[in-house]
Scaffold this motif. Structure first.
Motif, PDB file in Angstrom:
ATOM      1  N   GLN A 121     -11.074   1.280   6.201  1.00 38.73           N
ATOM      2  CA  GLN A 121     -10.494   2.550   5.762  1.00 38.73           C
ATOM      3  C   GLN A 121      -9.452   2.327   4.675  1.00 38.73           C
ATOM      4  N   GLU A 122      -8.609   1.309   4.858  1.00 46.29           N
ATOM      5  CA  GLU A 122      -7.597   1.015   3.852  1.00 46.29           C
ATOM      6  C   GLU A 122      -8.243   0.611   2.528  1.00 46.29           C
ATOM      7  N   LYS A 123      -9.299  -0.159   2.600  1.00 41.77           N
ATOM      8  CA  LYS A 123     -10.004  -0.548   1.376  1.00 41.77           C
ATOM      9  C   LYS A 123     -10.563   0.671   0.656  1.00 41.77           C
ATOM     10  N   GLN A 124     -11.150   1.574   1.413  1.00 38.25           N
ATOM     11  CA  GLN A 124     -11.717   2.780   0.815  1.00 38.25           C
ATOM     12  C   GLN A 124     -10.631   3.626   0.158  1.00 38.25           C
ATOM     13  N   GLU A 125      -9.509   3.761   0.853  1.00 41.83           N
ATOM     14  CA  GLU A 125      -8.398   4.537   0.288  1.00 41.83           C
ATOM     15  C   GLU A 125      -7.836   3.834  -0.945  1.00 41.83           C
ATOM     16  N   GLY A 126      -7.730   2.502  -0.875  1.00 39.38           N
ATOM     17  CA  GLY A 126      -7.234   1.753  -2.008  1.00 39.38           C
ATOM     18  C   GLY A 126      -8.146   1.869  -3.209  1.00 39.38           C
ATOM     19  N   HIS A 127      -9.454   1.817  -2.965  1.00 43.22           N
ATOM     20  CA  HIS A 127     -10.414   1.952  -4.058  1.00 43.22           C
ATOM     21  C   HIS A 127     -10.277   3.311  -4.727  1.00 43.22           C
ATOM     22  N   LYS A 128     -10.089   4.347  -3.923  1.00 47.02           N
ATOM     23  CA  LYS A 128      -9.958   5.696  -4.485  1.00 47.02           C
ATOM     24  C   LYS A 128      -8.703   5.797  -5.358  1.00 47.02           C
ATOM     25  N   ILE A 129      -7.575   5.295  -4.846  1.00 46.96           N
ATOM     26  CA  ILE A 129      -6.315   5.372  -5.592  1.00 46.96           C
ATOM     27  C   ILE A 129      -6.404   4.569  -6.888  1.00 46.96           C
TER      28      ILE A 129
ATOM     29  N   ILE B 155       0.829  -1.207   0.000  1.00 49.43           N
ATOM     30  CA  ILE B 155       0.000   0.000   0.000  1.00 49.43           C
ATOM     31  C   ILE B 155       0.864   1.257   0.000  1.00 49.43           C
ATOM     32  N   ALA B 156       1.956   1.208   0.776  1.00 48.27           N
ATOM     33  CA  ALA B 156       2.847   2.372   0.854  1.00 48.27           C
ATOM     34  C   ALA B 156       3.544   2.655  -0.463  1.00 48.27           C
ATOM     35  N   ALA B 157       3.668   1.625  -1.320  1.00 48.83           N
ATOM     36  CA  ALA B 157       4.373   1.806  -2.587  1.00 48.83           C
ATOM     37  C   ALA B 157       3.483   2.364  -3.688  1.00 48.83           C
ATOM     38  N   LEU B 158       2.168   2.306  -3.513  1.00 54.68           N
ATOM     39  CA  LEU B 158       1.231   2.675  -4.574  1.00 54.68           C
ATOM     40  C   LEU B 158       1.368   4.107  -5.104  1.00 54.68           C
ATOM     41  N   PRO B 159       1.743   5.100  -4.285  1.00 59.32           N
ATOM     42  CA  PRO B 159       1.885   6.456  -4.837  1.00 59.32           C
ATOM     43  C   PRO B 159       2.831   6.542  -6.040  1.00 59.32           C
ATOM     44  N   ALA B 160       3.721   5.577  -6.191  1.00 57.95           N
ATOM     45  CA  ALA B 160       4.608   5.581  -7.359  1.00 57.95           C
ATOM     46  C   ALA B 160       3.806   5.449  -8.645  1.00 57.95           C
ATOM     47  N   LEU B 161       2.708   4.699  -8.607  1.00 63.42           N
ATOM     48  CA  LEU B 161       1.866   4.575  -9.799  1.00 63.42           C
ATOM     49  C   LEU B 161       1.116   5.878 -10.072  1.00 63.42           C
ATOM     50  N   THR B 162       0.697   6.543  -8.999  1.00 66.49           N
ATOM     51  CA  THR B 162       0.036   7.843  -9.170  1.00 66.49           C
ATOM     52  C   THR B 162       0.992   8.850  -9.790  1.00 66.49           C
ATOM     53  N   ALA B 163       2.241   8.834  -9.336  1.00 68.27           N
ATOM     54  CA  ALA B 163       3.250   9.737  -9.907  1.00 68.27           C
ATOM     55  C   ALA B 163       3.498   9.408 -11.378  1.00 68.27           C
ATOM     56  N   LEU B 164       3.515   8.135 -11.703  1.00 72.38           N
ATOM     57  CA  LEU B 164       3.713   7.738 -13.101  1.00 72.38           C
ATOM     58  C   LEU B 164       2.573   8.237 -13.970  1.00 72.38           C
TER      59      LEU B 164
END
Length: 308
Positions: A283-291, A243-252
């Motif tokens: 909460q993590e699921k909701q955040e994951g769904h949004k990302i 989960i902590a690594a996912l922002p790299a995909l957003t940056a891409l």
């Protein structure tokens, strides 16, 4: 058993005992790939079907019997992969179709294998005469058939090694990029041209070797080595690292909205990461769904479990 790939010169399972060490020595020259290649000729009527069988056998041996790297592999370390060629047209010795490549690697201390590559290439045409030798020499491309196969096997090697050490597959991905450069001089060959498609071989090799791809490749390592490989020992820690690594995909996506690497992740990993989230907090699921919804807006049905 524990395994480690640390760079391209060492890819060993670490066994205990003298017998295991001796076995590794005897298999030092083992080929890297354990590939199953199939040719689907259902769309081709009235042709010599033996030709397709001959080609299937020749390509399987071409991939599996050659040592493609200087890395040390034990027999049970070989990378499991499949190449599926679907032929749409055959005229004389000219073939048109598509190729699907999939590759997997084991997850530490488990029976689970994870997909590291799942790619469909619809621009695949080549010339082939039955029983002609399939050859590949560095810096020389004889046919579009062998060039395409070798390009994808080096891509598989690159992504596999990247999943075990940060940018550990660089040499293989550079080799794939070199094949693209050589193939571009062949004007009749499809799938290699810049800007011809955002999902062809040129686009894939460029995305994996340009500087903007560094963040994705670090993410690839974090996802596999710090995430999946940690989950057997501590599922919560492994999931948290993913989960902590996912922002790299957003940056891409911000830098390259149409990057083929986003599609590469979706095709290989999206269902898996949804499964990883299945044990997360609400909460993590909701955040994951949004990302993930922002990253892959057309994949609503695959992301539906995160809303439960």
């Amino acid at each position: 058993m524990f395994y480690l790939r640390s760079g391209i010169m060492s890819r060993k399972w670490l066994f205990s005992g003298i017998v295991a060490l001796a076995a590794m020595t005897m298999t030092a020259q083992t080929a890297e790939l354990n590939a199953r290649l199939t040719i689907n000729s259902d769309k081709i009527q009235g042709s010599n079907k033996q030709l397709f069988t001959t080609l299937q056998t020749a390509l399987t041996e071409f991939i599996n019997n050659k040592k493609w790297t200087t890395a040390t592999f034990a027999q049970n370390e070989r990378i499991d992969c499949t190449f599926t060629i679907i032929l749409n047209e055959v005229q004389d010795n000219h073939f048109k179709g598509e190729i699907q490549i999939q590759a997997r690697r084991p997850v530490y201390n488990s029976t689970y294998t994870t997909t590291v590559f799942n790619f469909r290439d619809t621009q695949f045409d080549f010339d082939y005469t039955e029983f002609e030798p399939l050859e590949y020499t560095e810096n020389v491309l004889n046919t579009n058939l062998t060039a395409t196969i070798v390009f994808y096997l080096y891509t598989v090697l690159g992504l596999d090694f990247d999943s075990f050490s940060p940018k550990g597959g660089s040499a293989f991905l550079q080799e794939a990029q070199h094949i693209v450069t050589l193939a571009q001089s062949q004007m009749a060959w499809t799938g290699w041209k810049a800007f011809d498609s955002d999902r062809n071989r040129h686009a894939l090799a460029t995305a994996l070797t340009e500087n903007n791809g560094d963040g994705f490749r670090q993410f690839w390592y974090d996802y596999h080595r710090k995430g999946l490989d940690e989950m057997a020992a501590n599922a919560d820690r492994g999931r948290t690292n993913i989960i902590a690594a996912l922002p790299a995909l957003t940056a891409l996506k911000s830098a390259r909205p149409n990057s083929v690497l986003l599609q590469l992740f979706s095709d290989a990993k999206l269902d898996e990461i949804v499964a990883v989230y299945s044990k997360a907090t609400t909460q993590e699921k909701q955040e994951g769904h949004k990302i993930l919804s922002n990253l892959f807006p057309t994949e609503t049905s695959r992301l539906e479990p995160l809303k439960r």
